[in-house]
Enzyme design. Structure first.
Site, PDB file in Angstrom:
ATOM      1  N   LYS A 156      -2.257   2.829   9.844  1.00 15.70           N
ATOM      2  CA  LYS A 156      -1.025   2.067   9.620  1.00 15.70           C
ATOM      3  C   LYS A 156      -0.724   2.013   8.130  1.00 15.70           C
ATOM      4  O   LYS A 156      -1.585   2.330   7.296  1.00 15.70           O
ATOM      5  CB  LYS A 156      -1.140   0.668  10.216  1.00 15.70           C
ATOM      6  CG  LYS A 156      -2.314  -0.121   9.708  1.00 15.70           C
ATOM      7  CD  LYS A 156      -2.500  -1.384  10.535  1.00 15.70           C
ATOM      8  CE  LYS A 156      -3.630  -2.196   9.948  1.00 15.70           C
ATOM      9  NZ  LYS A 156      -3.576  -3.590  10.284  1.00 15.70           N
ATOM     10  N   TYR A 182       6.607  -8.583 -22.928  1.00 14.32           N
ATOM     11  CA  TYR A 182       7.490  -9.710 -22.612  1.00 14.32           C
ATOM     12  C   TYR A 182       6.836 -11.051 -22.942  1.00 14.32           C
ATOM     13  O   TYR A 182       5.673 -11.284 -22.606  1.00 14.32           O
ATOM     14  CB  TYR A 182       7.854  -9.696 -21.116  1.00 14.32           C
ATOM     15  CG  TYR A 182       8.856  -8.616 -20.767  1.00 14.32           C
ATOM     16  CD1 TYR A 182      10.146  -8.641 -21.292  1.00 14.32           C
ATOM     17  CD2 TYR A 182       8.503  -7.570 -19.929  1.00 14.32           C
ATOM     18  CE1 TYR A 182      11.063  -7.646 -20.977  1.00 14.32           C
ATOM     19  CE2 TYR A 182       9.415  -6.574 -19.607  1.00 14.32           C
ATOM     20  CZ  TYR A 182      10.685  -6.623 -20.141  1.00 14.32           C
ATOM     21  OH  TYR A 182      11.593  -5.634 -19.834  1.00 14.32           O
TER      22      TYR A 182
HETATM   23  C1  LIG Z   1      -6.120  -4.366  15.150  1.00 13.01           C
HETATM   24  C2  LIG Z   1      -6.738  -3.685  13.982  1.00 13.01           C
HETATM   25  N1  LIG Z   1      -7.801  -2.901  14.176  1.00 13.01           N
HETATM   26  C3  LIG Z   1      -8.426  -2.272  13.158  1.00 13.01           C
HETATM   27  C4  LIG Z   1      -7.981  -2.440  11.849  1.00 13.01           C
HETATM   28  C5  LIG Z   1      -8.720  -1.750  10.731  1.00 13.01           C
HETATM   29  O1  LIG Z   1      -9.338  -2.703   9.935  1.00 13.01           O
HETATM   30  P1  LIG Z   1     -10.151  -2.288   8.633  1.00 13.01           P
HETATM   31  O2  LIG Z   1      -9.144  -1.717   7.699  1.00 13.01           O
HETATM   32  O3  LIG Z   1     -10.728  -3.565   8.152  1.00 13.01           O
HETATM   33  O4  LIG Z   1     -11.148  -1.287   9.052  1.00 13.01           O
HETATM   34  C6  LIG Z   1      -6.883  -3.253  11.606  1.00 13.01           C
HETATM   35  C7  LIG Z   1      -6.417  -3.461  10.240  1.00 13.01           C
HETATM   36  O5  LIG Z   1      -6.184  -4.534   9.783  1.00 13.01           O
HETATM   37  C8  LIG Z   1      -6.247  -3.902  12.698  1.00 13.01           C
HETATM   38  O6  LIG Z   1      -5.191  -4.693  12.511  1.00 13.01           O
END
Ligand SMILES: Cc1ncc(COP(=O)(O)O)c(C=O)c1O
Length: 375
Positions: free
Chosen positions: A46, A266
């Site tokens: 993601k 700044y």
């Molecule tokens: C439902 C879910 N699974 C897995 C992950 C992966 O987590 P991580 O980046 O801590 O491995 C996430 C990320 O936040 C998540 O939202």
């Protein structure tokens, strides 16, 4: 360093080591497979693979044998599908109203987060006259996304609610996995197990990156690492077992010498205590270099370290280069904002945030170089 014209003129060069991502993915899966258990590992891509490029990372991991991918949004799934025609891709945020046709067209699997979503997805399967894959996401303690206890119980007592759907995964997400001593981990595990026992037959997934290090009880059938693939330390209280992935090299635009007691940037938020050599770097908060790093950030060059001085501005930041080798910090040279001597987690600590925010903030203006990309 032999740089292309595009790399030389960019404000910074973002080097992403896909060989390291691949090694990290294998290391996590091997860890869970130790002892002969048949655990597989997905990749959570993601937010454009935590800022590093979902298509590039996805293609490389697919070539390594990774078959399962998670994204947050439908459009992230559509983009990943174009790169990985055969992968299994799950949309964690579920199915937004009106997205059904696109999800079906791109073979995206929704993480279903309540009974309403289950019946909407079932309706799609009926209209299609074919079963559709579905993930059921249980909230075992986060109090964020997923089935609450009551609805989960209704689902478990009446499996017909899932008729027409292929339950491809039961999953939950850990609240505090990076803190092994937190009793929440065990509580969530117990709740999850109790539910899984009521829904036998489907593959099961609980562990994110840090969860993998909580032990075999947490591994089930499918690991869901994100951060650790990208070099973030999944065990913050111990040395980082993962390989670093990211190097961010900022270009020196200008160097000036200022007298003692001169202000920089700044509001003159920083004042020199001595005659100072100030190097100006072509990176700012518009590139995701956080303003929180004003007067706090650090840079390294050839093993030397220097401080960010004054406010980080939109396109520039200033460092005290007095003690850095002059020949390495003239205009056109690069200094590391993230690198072997300054890992992502160290930058995060300076910014009082976590590595996730540092990576997902990485800007669009950087010149990206991928090592180990699949053609
Ligand atoms: C439902 C879910 N699974 C897995 C992950 C992966 O987590 P991580 O980046 O801590 O491995 C996430 C990320 O936040 C998540 O939202």
């Amino acid at each position: 360093m032999d740089l292309s014209p595009a790399a030389r003129r960019a404000g910074a060069i973002l080097h992403i080591d896909l060989d390291a991502v691949a090694a990290n993915w294998h290391a996590l899966r091997d860890r869970a497979r130790a002892g002969g258990r048949s655990v597989d590992s997905a990749a959570v891509l993601k937010a454009d693979a935590y800022g590093l490029g979902a298509v590039e990372v996805g293609r490389r991991l697919w070539a390594e044998g990774c078959k399962f991918f998670f994204v947050a949004h439908v459009d992230e799934g559509i983009a990943l599908r174009a790169a990985l025609p055969e992968a299994w891709v799950c949309v964690l945020n579920g199915m937004p109203p009106g997205a059904e046709a696109d999800m079906i067209a791109h073979r995206l699997v929704p993480a279903l987060n309540d009974l309403g979503q289950v019946s909407a997805w079932r309706g799609c399967a009926q209209r299609q006259s074919q079963p559709l894959d579905a993930v059921v996401h249980l909230d075992t303690g986060m109090n964020r996304l997923g089935f609450g206890e009551e609805e989960a119980s209704l689902l478990a007592t009446d499996r017909m609610r899932l008729r027409g759907l292929r339950l491809s995964l039961l999953m939950s997400h850990l609240v505090s996995s990076e803190k092994p001593a937190d009793p929440l981990n065990r509580q969530q595990l117990d709740r999850f197990r109790a539910f899984v026992e009521r829904m036998p037959g489907a593959p099961v997934s609980l562990a994110n990156s840090s969860g993998i290090f909580l032990g075999a009880d947490y591994h089930f059938d499918l690991l869901r690492p994100g951060a650790a693939l990208f070099g973030i330390n999944p065990t913050p209280d111990a040395p980082n077992p993962m390989r670093p992935v990211v190097t961010l090299m900022a270009r020196v635009v200008q160097v000036r010498r200022i007298e003692a007691m001169a202000g920089v940037g700044y509001n003159h938020d920083w004042r020199s205590a001595r005659p100072t050599r100030v190097a100006v770097l072509a990176v700012g908060y518009a590139d995701g270099y956080l303003r929180a790093l004003s007067n706090r950030g650090e840079v390294t060059v050839a093993g030397h370290r220097a401080k960010v001085i004054g406010r980080v501005s939109m396109d520039l930041l200033t460092i005290d280069a007095t003690d850095l080798p002059e020949e390495l910090t003239t205009p056109g040279n690069h200094v590391d904002l993230i690198g072997p001597d300054l890992p992502v987690d160290a930058v995060a600590e300076l910014a009082r945030t976590n590595g996730y925010e540092i990576l997902t903030s990485l800007g669009a203006r950087y010149h990206r170089v991928y090592a180990g990309a699949v053609a």
